[in-house]
Motif scaffolding. Sequence first.
Motif, short mmCIF file in Angstrom:
data_model
loop_
_atom_site.label_atom_id
_atom_site.label_comp_id
_atom_site.label_asym_id
_atom_site.label_seq_id
_atom_site.Cartn_x
_atom_site.Cartn_y
_atom_site.Cartn_z
N MET A 293 -44.09 4.16 -38.59
CA MET A 293 -44.96 4.09 -37.42
C MET A 293 -44.54 2.91 -36.54
SD MET A 293 -49.07 3.54 -37.40
CE MET A 293 -48.95 1.90 -38.12
N VAL A 294 -44.29 1.75 -37.16
CA VAL A 294 -43.85 0.57 -36.40
C VAL A 294 -42.50 0.83 -35.75
CG1 VAL A 294 -43.11 -1.84 -36.63
CG2 VAL A 294 -45.19 -1.06 -37.77
N LYS A 295 -41.62 1.50 -36.48
CA LYS A 295 -40.30 1.85 -35.93
C LYS A 295 -40.44 2.71 -34.68
CE LYS A 295 -35.88 3.90 -37.37
NZ LYS A 295 -35.16 4.55 -38.51
N ALA A 296 -41.33 3.71 -34.75
CA ALA A 296 -41.56 4.59 -33.61
C ALA A 296 -42.20 3.84 -32.44
CB ALA A 296 -42.44 5.77 -34.03
N LEU A 297 -43.19 3.00 -32.75
CA LEU A 297 -43.87 2.24 -31.70
C LEU A 297 -42.91 1.26 -31.02
CD1 LEU A 297 -47.23 1.51 -33.54
CD2 LEU A 297 -46.95 2.97 -31.52
N GLU A 298 -42.01 0.68 -31.80
CA GLU A 298 -41.02 -0.22 -31.21
C GLU A 298 -40.02 0.56 -30.36
OE1 GLU A 298 -37.61 -3.45 -32.66
OE2 GLU A 298 -39.29 -2.99 -34.00
N PHE A 299 -39.64 1.76 -30.83
CA PHE A 299 -38.68 2.59 -30.10
C PHE A 299 -39.20 2.99 -28.73
CE2 PHE A 299 -36.91 6.78 -29.02
CZ PHE A 299 -35.55 6.47 -29.00
N VAL A 300 -40.49 3.33 -28.65
CA VAL A 300 -41.06 3.78 -27.37
C VAL A 300 -41.56 2.61 -26.52
CG1 VAL A 300 -41.67 6.04 -28.27
CG2 VAL A 300 -43.37 4.20 -28.33
N GLY A 301 -41.46 1.38 -27.04
CA GLY A 301 -41.80 0.20 -26.24
C GLY A 301 -43.24 -0.26 -26.33
N ILE A 302 -44.04 0.36 -27.22
CA ILE A 302 -45.44 -0.07 -27.36
C ILE A 302 -45.50 -1.34 -28.20
CG2 ILE A 302 -47.70 0.55 -28.29
CD1 ILE A 302 -47.06 3.46 -27.62
N ALA A 303 -44.75 -1.36 -29.29
CA ALA A 303 -44.62 -2.58 -30.10
C ALA A 303 -43.39 -3.35 -29.64
CB ALA A 303 -44.49 -2.21 -31.58
N PRO A 304 -43.44 -4.68 -29.63
CA PRO A 304 -42.30 -5.47 -29.16
C PRO A 304 -41.08 -5.36 -30.06
CG PRO A 304 -43.95 -6.90 -30.14
CD PRO A 304 -44.57 -5.54 -30.07
N ARG A 305 -39.91 -5.58 -29.48
CA ARG A 305 -38.67 -5.61 -30.27
C ARG A 305 -38.76 -6.71 -31.32
NH1 ARG A 305 -34.10 -7.17 -27.28
NH2 ARG A 305 -32.79 -6.41 -28.98
N GLY A 306 -38.34 -6.39 -32.52
CA GLY A 306 -38.44 -7.34 -33.63
C GLY A 306 -39.55 -6.99 -34.60
N SER A 307 -40.44 -6.08 -34.22
CA SER A 307 -41.58 -5.73 -35.07
C SER A 307 -41.12 -5.16 -36.41
CB SER A 307 -42.49 -4.72 -34.37
OG SER A 307 -43.03 -5.27 -33.18
N GLN A 308 -40.09 -4.33 -36.36
CA GLN A 308 -39.60 -3.72 -37.59
C GLN A 308 -38.99 -4.77 -38.52
OE1 GLN A 308 -37.01 -0.37 -36.92
NE2 GLN A 308 -36.67 -0.06 -39.10
N ARG A 309 -38.38 -5.82 -37.93
CA ARG A 309 -37.82 -6.90 -38.73
C ARG A 309 -38.92 -7.64 -39.50
NH1 ARG A 309 -32.90 -8.75 -36.04
NH2 ARG A 309 -33.08 -10.85 -36.95
N VAL A 310 -40.09 -7.78 -38.86
CA VAL A 310 -41.23 -8.41 -39.53
C VAL A 310 -41.66 -7.56 -40.72
CG1 VAL A 310 -43.59 -9.25 -39.30
CG2 VAL A 310 -42.00 -9.48 -37.38
N GLN A 311 -41.76 -6.26 -40.49
CA GLN A 311 -42.12 -5.33 -41.58
C GLN A 311 -41.12 -5.45 -42.73
OE1 GLN A 311 -44.66 -3.23 -41.84
NE2 GLN A 311 -44.02 -1.96 -43.56
N ASP A 312 -39.85 -5.65 -42.41
CA ASP A 312 -38.81 -5.75 -43.45
C ASP A 312 -39.00 -6.99 -44.32
OD1 ASP A 312 -37.61 -3.43 -42.58
OD2 ASP A 312 -36.07 -4.43 -41.38
N PHE A 313 -39.29 -8.17 -43.70
CA PHE A 313 -39.43 -9.34 -44.58
C PHE A 313 -40.77 -9.34 -45.32
CE2 PHE A 313 -40.30 -11.88 -40.52
CZ PHE A 313 -41.61 -12.25 -40.79
N LEU A 314 -41.77 -8.64 -44.78
CA LEU A 314 -43.02 -8.49 -45.54
C LEU A 314 -42.80 -7.57 -46.75
CD1 LEU A 314 -45.69 -8.15 -42.70
CD2 LEU A 314 -45.38 -10.05 -44.28
N GLU A 315 -41.93 -6.58 -46.59
CA GLU A 315 -41.58 -5.70 -47.70
C GLU A 315 -40.84 -6.48 -48.78
OE1 GLU A 315 -42.00 -2.22 -49.66
OE2 GLU A 315 -42.76 -2.61 -47.63
N LYS A 316 -39.97 -7.37 -48.34
CA LYS A 316 -39.24 -8.23 -49.28
C LYS A 316 -40.22 -9.11 -50.05
CE LYS A 316 -35.40 -9.92 -47.69
NZ LYS A 316 -34.39 -9.17 -48.48
N ALA A 317 -41.23 -9.62 -49.35
CA ALA A 317 -42.25 -10.45 -50.00
C ALA A 317 -43.00 -9.65 -51.06
CB ALA A 317 -43.23 -10.98 -48.97
N ALA A 318 -43.36 -8.41 -50.72
CA ALA A 318 -44.10 -7.57 -51.67
C ALA A 318 -43.29 -7.37 -52.94
CB ALA A 318 -44.43 -6.23 -51.02
N GLU A 319 -42.00 -7.14 -52.79
CA GLU A 319 -41.13 -6.94 -53.96
C GLU A 319 -41.08 -8.21 -54.81
OE1 GLU A 319 -37.44 -5.76 -52.23
OE2 GLU A 319 -38.23 -3.84 -51.50
N GLY A 320 -40.94 -9.37 -54.14
CA GLY A 320 -40.90 -10.64 -54.86
C GLY A 320 -42.21 -10.94 -55.57
#
Length: 346
Positions: A293-320
């Motif tokens: 969803m964040v990927k799609a929102l970033e692609f269409v310009g609703i979410a700012p560029r970089g939003s998916q990168r935030v989701q990625d490091f939060l995913e890394k945190a969850a794994e840790g």
Amino acid sequence: MSKTGALDLASGLGGKIDKTQVLSAVEKYEQYHVFHGGEEEERKANYTDMVNKYYDLVTSFYEFGWGESFHFAARWNGESLRESIKRHEHFLALQLGLKPGHKVLDVGCGIGGPLREIARFSSTSVTGLNNNEYQIARGKELNRIAGVDKTCNFVKADFMNMPFPESSFDAVYAIEATCHAPDAYGCYKEIYRVLKPGQCFAAYEWCMTDSFDPSNQQHQKIKAEIEIGDGLPDIRSTRQCLEALKQAGFEVIWEKDLAVDSPVPWYLPLDKNHFSLSSFRLTAIGRFITKNMVKALEFVGIAPRGSQRVQDFLEKAAEGLVEGGRKEIFTPMYFFLARKPPSESQ
């Protein structure tokens, strides 16, 4: 009442950072951490910038997934995540012996979920200390909605240098917040200063346990994943926290890692093998949907560029966090209750 919709999530991404600057903020934040060549001393020296960037970037994700209280909890069988979080907050209030009319300080209050719950549970006035403008603005709005805006407030300041006179508060608490401090002793000493003599400070701390082996590369990887995913300069051991408390002048009444006796693992909401309808957004399927969803929102310009990168490091945190919990080398709920002596001479 929390934001729940995809558009609410998208509109809040980046917090107070200009939406065109979110990607560069993500890149700057990442550079502080081990995975991107960062050093611990640099994180400590620049902790204010690092932690502010972190919470501007992640607060909407946290609220979308967790609700208003951004913390874990010991949990009983048959108890929902939401119920356990409320009980975790009530337990802390009871340990502090809060009574109607007490002036209480919440150090590192987030958007104020625990602040509101504890204020209503104990009929106290709670001041939330936070250094992040976006979280304070969101917290004020939620206080107004909850009807506690007349008795609870927020102060924007650094918990290493609080703008309060000595002996201002009847009680102080911190829930998974002072782990962001670059120096535990300095933070606890400042808490000691603003607390009235004879009164108590209670906290849930994020710590490495005695099972953590600093020479073990896998253990170090898990620690680094938690640090980048959660905006931490360094994760201290339970022993370091205990020693810092004593050095700051506190009498430690009791302390324990509450994760040890939790019937349900504290990390279960983040475990990809676990499924729950009540905390669906935290499950593997829920996180997969959010990511796309964040990927799609970033692609269409609703979410700012970089939003998916935030989701990625939060995913890394969850794994840790899950691995740290499974191996019992990390805990988010090292609890202590400490008292400031009734007189300075004691």
